[in-house]
Structures are given as structure tokens and as C-alpha cells.
Design an enzyme around this catalytic site. Structure first.
Site, mmCIF file in Angstrom:
data_model
loop_
_atom_site.group_PDB
_atom_site.id
_atom_site.type_symbol
_atom_site.label_atom_id
_atom_site.label_comp_id
_atom_site.label_asym_id
_atom_site.label_seq_id
_atom_site.Cartn_x
_atom_site.Cartn_y
_atom_site.Cartn_z
ATOM 1 N N HIS A 132 -36.204 -7.510 -26.785
ATOM 2 C CA HIS A 132 -36.115 -6.075 -26.482
ATOM 3 C C HIS A 132 -37.327 -5.615 -25.665
ATOM 4 O O HIS A 132 -37.191 -5.037 -24.593
ATOM 5 C CB HIS A 132 -36.022 -5.295 -27.797
ATOM 6 C CG HIS A 132 -35.987 -3.806 -27.628
ATOM 7 N ND1 HIS A 132 -34.816 -3.084 -27.670
ATOM 8 C CD2 HIS A 132 -36.973 -2.909 -27.393
ATOM 9 C CE1 HIS A 132 -35.084 -1.813 -27.469
ATOM 10 N NE2 HIS A 132 -36.400 -1.661 -27.306
ATOM 11 N N GLU A 133 -38.508 -5.925 -26.174
ATOM 12 C CA GLU A 133 -39.722 -5.473 -25.483
ATOM 13 C C GLU A 133 -39.858 -6.164 -24.130
ATOM 14 O O GLU A 133 -40.333 -5.570 -23.168
ATOM 15 C CB GLU A 133 -40.961 -5.713 -26.350
ATOM 16 C CG GLU A 133 -40.951 -4.987 -27.704
ATOM 17 C CD GLU A 133 -40.753 -3.478 -27.593
ATOM 18 O OE1 GLU A 133 -41.095 -2.893 -26.543
ATOM 19 O OE2 GLU A 133 -40.221 -2.880 -28.553
ATOM 20 N N HIS A 162 -38.110 -4.207 -21.518
ATOM 21 C CA HIS A 162 -38.926 -3.129 -20.938
ATOM 22 C C HIS A 162 -39.915 -3.709 -19.928
ATOM 23 O O HIS A 162 -40.101 -3.184 -18.838
ATOM 24 C CB HIS A 162 -39.725 -2.406 -22.031
ATOM 25 C CG HIS A 162 -38.893 -1.545 -22.923
ATOM 26 N ND1 HIS A 162 -38.061 -0.567 -22.433
ATOM 27 C CD2 HIS A 162 -38.775 -1.501 -24.276
ATOM 28 C CE1 HIS A 162 -37.466 0.043 -23.459
ATOM 29 N NE2 HIS A 162 -37.874 -0.508 -24.579
ATOM 30 N N HIS A 174 -38.342 -4.604 -16.724
ATOM 31 C CA HIS A 174 -38.023 -3.380 -15.975
ATOM 32 C C HIS A 174 -39.244 -2.991 -15.129
ATOM 33 O O HIS A 174 -39.128 -2.663 -13.954
ATOM 34 C CB HIS A 174 -37.676 -2.263 -16.961
ATOM 35 C CG HIS A 174 -36.945 -1.100 -16.357
ATOM 36 N ND1 HIS A 174 -36.663 0.030 -17.070
ATOM 37 C CD2 HIS A 174 -36.450 -0.893 -15.118
ATOM 38 C CE1 HIS A 174 -36.011 0.883 -16.294
ATOM 39 N NE2 HIS A 174 -35.880 0.353 -15.098
HETATM 40 ZN ZN ZN Z 1 -37.347 0.071 -26.549
#
Ligand code: ZN
Length: 669
Positions: free
Chosen positions: A451-452, A455, A458
Site C-alpha cells: 500500500h505505502e 503512494h 505515485h
Molecule cells: Zn494510503
């Protein structure tokens, strides 16, 4: 005009929002970061800085944090801050004296960069630094930069330099799409600060902002404040579950994971017992937000908050939530029934399902559906030098118990043609390796890591011209799309099988074990989602039309009955503990919206082949590359090659809850 969307910390907030997080993970399972001996790219090397004993320590680097030499000592913050403020003044002068054109936007972005660089770093350090002197210096820096931003957002001369550009149709038409969007975003920041108003109203807007900030911090503090009661009011046999303070018992949370029903019930009733001043702060916060929104030209605070998001207006959010709730309803009833059965099994005298039960019983049911032991190993991969990810992965005393992603420096195209590389920090709380075993991750930890990393990628893959819209600095309901998409990858056998190995035998994981693990996450997931719908709806109503029709507690009761299903407990006021009302204000639905988009992207583009290069390139080109530089719905359309309706969003979420019965059949052999 500046820093309206400092999403580093917001994204961190969203991580906490993820439903069902705490319930998972303790399956005695693990994943190891396996080190490969090939040569590492710089990003890879950053990942690999944790050989035995010497962990990556962002803070012990005496050469200065993140290579900023001024920050080798707390006082350095003062120097960096003064430097930023001086640069700001020069840039303001330049903005005001430059004839309107693309150059104007560039100067604004530089201005924003000069302040954000220091403020973002300070935002991170004030939370994560182990030394109090650094934390305090950072806190002070945040305050003074914040004041500067307020001042700039109400600086009429600066506003006019942008206004001149945007009111000249010919000039506007000559701007490229990204520059124009960024100019409009800067303008939007001015407008929500009330710059276009006459002086008296502008002053009123500033006063309201100050008041809202003050009420927010008071309310936030109150959401965590423990409640105390005299110890004789609690039954003897459960007192030891709580901290004591002389003759008082201190209840500092919901004790949602406590196996004893009575402990959870007592904690729920005491912790949520309404507090008069907290109630007052909330009411004042909501009505002042409403006044501010109206003053700057919106009918409600929601309308103001939702501008520029995927949803765009509160009516769309409510439609989304109502449709989702309708579709979930039957599944939620089944989930509640399953929990009720479990409660009856464990506690036959009292099997009515109450609001303090779901986290505990859904955890029990999930654990039953998946009792395997897992030990797997992870290899970190990387792309070339696109930016820097500082990995602060391991537990440490004093470190916040939050997995999160901070932007330290945004990417942007510099005037000299170089690209300013983005810098981010990923913070996790992984256990240290021991003499007997390497660091083993639970499946939950692995999912968080993915998940991290979503980010972080991104930020790394974003190639925006302006730092104002770098990587994760995008509308809130889009911000979690890349990270949630990575969760789908982390739950796919074909992906997990690439790196997961038994840490002693080197064996890959059996397929049905991974499948079963993934399926177990769907157990009672409808009830989890229903709870999120209830919270999101409450957030919309509180930030909708004012004056509110009823006191906030009555609205809570009504919304809970309509959107959740378990009964409201008299003399409780959960909304007084709803800290996300402050940070998200009318955008709590964002997580659900982001998940819906991620689910569609996964199914349409990656489900068939998670390693499809063409789909990956499209994902980068249509979504990640733009950061917040393109309207979010256009990015979604570009990726999916169609324009999804509210029903598509709802169906994507609901279809994720379907169990794959094959997995369970395969297993019962
Ligand atoms: Zn998040």
C-alpha cells in the site's frame, strides 16, 4: 494560493481509515526481506540499507536530514525557515512585476516550492524525530510557515498578478492544459481564503479561519481524552482491564479487541459518554465552517470541500453512499447474523449483537477461516533513478505507530531544464530481525508495505511540471487509488509467488494457502464497509445544510439506524471521538471512492495478467504521471477507457465482497 493540499500527512491519515486493519495480521505468519546480491540501483540501495545491526537512521545523519546541511541541528530549522521566507519575499516581488503569462504560474510554483520544501520536511520531523529538540524546532517552523501561507493567500497584489493572467481569455487559451489547471488551482486557494471579497469580509474570513483552526485543535485533543469513573461503579472482575488512577478507573479507548463482552461494553459506554465542552466544540466547528463556506460563496461546507474531486459535489457523494448502502444491506445482515452466531457460541447468556461487538467477533471468525501458518520472503525491486524513497521501516521507541508516506520534496521541472527529483519517506513499523530469524512480515504487514509503496510509486513516477501537483498532491478521493491498487497485487497469487518463500526451506507458498488467506479478508467485510458508509454519511450531513435539523447526537442516532443497523446506545456520542471530521471535513467518503476506482482498474486492466506491460505503461501514462495535474475523472476515464457511473463505482465495491467458493471447496478436501 499555496499548500492547500499537503497530502503527505493526509495520505497517512487515510491509512488509519482503512477498515478492519487492526483485526488482521496475527497469524503467526511472516515474510522476509530477502537480500539479493546483484548490484543495486540507487533506489534499491536505499531499500537495502538495513544490514545487521545498523539500521537506516534518517535522524542520525549528522550531514543533515535528507542532505539539507542546515538540518544537522535543531537550530538549522530556523536558518532554513528564514531562508525560505527571504526567498518568498523575492518571489512575491517577481510575481507582481512580471507581465502575466506562463511565467507567472512558474513563479507561483517556485514560491510554493520554497515554502513547501521546508514545511513538508518540518511536518514529517515534528512527528517522527526521536529527539524532542528537533520536534519542537520543526513544530515552530510549521507554525511560522503556516502564518506566511495565510498572509500570502490574502495578499491582494499577488492575487491580482494571477487574476490578470486568468481574466485574459487570449492568454488563458495560449496556456497548455497542465499550466492552466495549476493556475486555476492556485486561484482556487486564493478564493477559498476569501481574497475576492471586500476588505471587511476578507477580515471576517481570516477571523473565521483562525477560529476554525483553534476549534479543530481543541476538538482533536478531546477525541482522545480519556474518561474516568469511580472504580466502585465497575464490576470487580473487569476492573483490572483498565488503568487505575487512585479511586478512579481510566478508560482511554474502546478496547474493541477485548475478548470479554462486558469489558468492551463498559469501555464503549464510558469512553463514548458525551462531554459537554466537546459537544460545544463540535457544534461551533461545524457552524463556523458553514459560515466560512457561505462567506466565500458556497451553499455548504461540503460544496466547498468537494470542488476538484472525482465526486465534485455532495449530491454525488450521497448518491454513491446511498446506493452502496442499499447494495450492502443484505450482505451486512448476513455478516451480523454470523457474528451473532459466534457470540451465542462463546457467550450463550447474552447473544444480542451490540455496537461494541463487530470488531471482536469478525476477528474471531476471520481467524477461524484461516488458520494456516505462513512464512514467506519478500524481495524489493526498483526502477531507475526517478527520485528517492527513504525507507524508515523498522520499529523504534517513540516512533508513531502509523504506516505512512510523507512527501519531503515534490518533483518539478526547473527553469534550467533539469527535473527536481521527488523525495519521499515510507514509514512502517516492522519488527526487527532476531538471532533466530530474519524480519518476518505478517500478510497484513506485507499488504501495508504494498500500500505505502503504491503512494511512493505515485510520487516517483509522477512527472508533473509543477510541484504544486506532484505525485500524491491530488484530490483526496483519488489519492488512495494507487495505494489500494497495490493491495490487489499483494493479494494475487501470481504476484506473491514471485517473491514469497519459506524463510528456511526456500519453498514457494502453496496456492490454496494464499487464496484462502485472501478470501478470509472478505469475511464480514460487508459489515466493515457498511460502517464506513455510516461514517461517511454522517460526515456529509454534518457538513451539509446549516443550521442542522437536530443536535449532532440525534443525527448520529438517526444515521446509525438508517446506514448501519446496530442499535444506538443511549447516552453515548461517538461523533465526539470522530477525529477525522477535522482532517477530512466532508471527504471521509474518499477512501471508499478510491477503493472503487482501484477495484475497477484492477479488474479491467490487471486481473487477467498482473504483469501486463502494456497495461502498466498505460497506468503510468494515464494516471501516475499526472499527479494532481489533471482532473481526476479524466485520469480515470483515460485508464478505463470509459466513463464510469455511480453504479459502476458501487458495483465494483460490492463485487469485491463475493467469496470465491472454489477456494473453500479446494480446501475442504
Ligand atoms: Zn494510503
Amino acid at each position: 494560493m499555496l499548500c492547500a493540499q499537503r497530502l503527505g500527512s493526509l495520505a497517512a491519515g487515510l491509512a488509519a481509515l482503512r477498515p478492519g486493519r487492526a483485526a488482521r495480521g496475527s497469524l503467526g505468519a511472516g515474510i522476509q526481506a530477502r537480500r539479493v546480491s546483484t548490484s543495486w540501483s540507487p533506489v534499491g540501495a536505499a531499500f537495502n540499507v538495513k544490514p545487521q545491526g545498523r539500521r537506516l537512521d534518517l535522524f542520525r545523519e549528522r550531514r543533515g536530514l535528507f542532505g539539507v546541511p542546515e538540518l544537522s541541528a535543531p537550530e538549522g530549522f530556523y536558518i532554513a525557515q528564514e531562508e525560505a521566507l527571504r526567498k518568498t519575499e523575492l518571489l512575491v516581488e517577481r510575481a507582481c512585476s512580471t507581465p502575466p503569462g506562463p511565467q507567472t504560474v512558474l513563479i507561483f510554483d517556485e514560491l510554493s516550492d520554497a515554502l513547501c520544501r521546508v514545511a513538508d520536511l518540518a511536518d514529517f520531523v515534528k512527528i517522527a524525530h526521536p529527539e524532542p529538540a528537533f520536534r519542537e524546532a520543526a513544530e515552530e517552523t510549521c507554525r511560522s510557515i503556516g502564518t506566511m501561507v495565510e498572509k500570502l493567500n490574502t495578499n491582494v497584489e499577488l492575487y491580482q498578478s494571477l487574476q490578470k493572467l486568468l481574466s485574459d481569455k487570449k492568454l488563458v487559451d495560449s496556456l497548455d492544459v497542465e499550466t492552466r489547471r495549476v493556475a486555476e488551482l492556485f486561484m482556487f486557494d486564493f478564493e477559498i481564503s476569501g481574497i475576492h471579497l471586500d476588505e471587511e469580509k476578507r477580515k471576517r474570513a481570516v477571523d473565521l479561519n483562525v477560529k476554525i483552526l483553534d476549534l479543530s485543535s481543541k476538538f482533536l485533543m478531546g477525541t482522545n481524552f480519556p474518561n474516568k469513573i469511580e472504580k466502585h461503579l465497575l464490576p470487580d472482575h473487569i476492573r483490572h482491564n483498565f488503568v487505575r488512577d487512585g479511586d478512579l478507573v481510566v478508560v482511554d479507548g474502546l478496547h474493541a479487541e477485548a475478548p470479554n463482552d462486558l469489558v468492551r461494553e463498559a469501555a464503549y459506554r464510558i469512553f463514548l459518554y458525551p462531554n459537554a465542552s466537546q459537544l460545544k466544540y463540535l457544534e461551533e466547528l461545524l457552524s463556523n465552517r458553514d459560515l466560512l463556506a457561505k462567506l466565500v460563496g458556497y451553499s455548504t461546507f461540503s460544496h466547498r470541500a468537494l470542488q476538484g474531486t472525482i465526486a465534485q459535489k455532495p449530491e454525488t457523494v450521497m448518491q454513491f453512499l446511498e446506493k452502496l448502502s442499499d447494495k450492502l444491506c443484505e450482505r451486512t445482515i448476513k455478516d451480523f447474523e454470523m457474528m451473532r452466531q459466534m457470540k451465542m457460541k462463546l457467550n450463550p447468556q447474552n447473544s444480542e449483537l451490540m455496537p461494541w461487538d463487530p470488531p471482536y467477533y469478525s476477528g474471531v471468525i476471520r481467524a477461524e477461516s484461516c488458520r494456516d501458518e505462513l512464512r514467506v520472503a519478500v524481495v524489493h525491486e526498483s526502477e531507475g533513478l526517478l527520485g528517492y524513497i527513504y525507507c524508515d521501516f523498522f520499529q523504534r521507541a517513540d516512533k508513531p505507530h502509523q504506516d505512512c508516506h510523507f512527501t519531503i520534496r515534490g518533483g518539478r521541472l526547473k527553469e534550467d531544464g533539469d527535473y527536481q527529483l521527488p523525495v519521499v519517506v515510507l514509514m512502517l513499523n516492522l519488527p526487527h530481525s532476531s538471532r533466530n530469524s530474519p524480519t518476518l512480515l505478517t500478510p497484513g504487514m506485507m499488504e501495508n508495505l504494498f500500500h505505502e509503496m503504491g503512494h511512493a510509486m505515485h510520487s516517483m513516477l509522477g512527472r508533473t511540471r509543477y510541484q504544486h501537483v506532484t505525485g500524491t498532491r491530488c484530490p483526496t478521493d483519488f489519492a488512495e487509488v494507487p495505494s489500494i491498487l497495490m493491495e490487489y497485487f499483494s493479494n494475487d497469487y501470481r504476484v506473491v509467488n514471485q517473491f514469497a518463500r519459506h524463510y528456511q526451506t526456500g519453498q514457494p507458498l502453496p496456492k490454496n494457502m494464499v487464496s484462502r488467506l485472501c478470501e478470509s479478508k472478505k469475511v464480514c467485510a460487508a459489515a466493515d464497509m457498511q460502517l464506513q458508509v455510516f461514517y461517511a454519511t454522517l460526515d456529509q450531513i454534518y457538513h451539509g445544510e446549516h443550521p442542522l435539523r437536530k443536535p449532532t447526537t440525534d443525527i448520529l442516532k438517526e444515521t446509525q439506524e438508517k446506514f448501519y443497523g446496530l442499535p444506538y446506545v443511549p447516552n453515548t456520542a461517538w461523533q465526539l471521538r470522530f477525529s477525522h471530521l477535522v482532517g477530512y471535513g466532508a471527504k471521509y467518503y474518499s477512501y471508499l471512492m478510491s477503493r472503487a476506482v482501484a477495484s475497477m482498474v484492477w479488474k479491467e486492466c490487471f486481473l487477467q495478467d498482473p504483469f501486463n506491460r502494456a497495461a502498466g505503461e498505460r497506468y503510468r501514462r494515464e494516471m501516475l504521471a499526472h499527479g494532481g495535474g489533471k482532473e481526476p475523472m479524466l485520469m480515470v476515464q483515460g485508464m478505463l477507457q470509459k466513463c464510469p457511473s455511480i453504479d459502476d463505482f458501487v458495483n465494483a465495491l460490492v463485487s469485491d465482497l463475493d467469496l470465491d467458493f472454489e477456494t473453500f471447496l479446494m480446501d475442504s478436501k
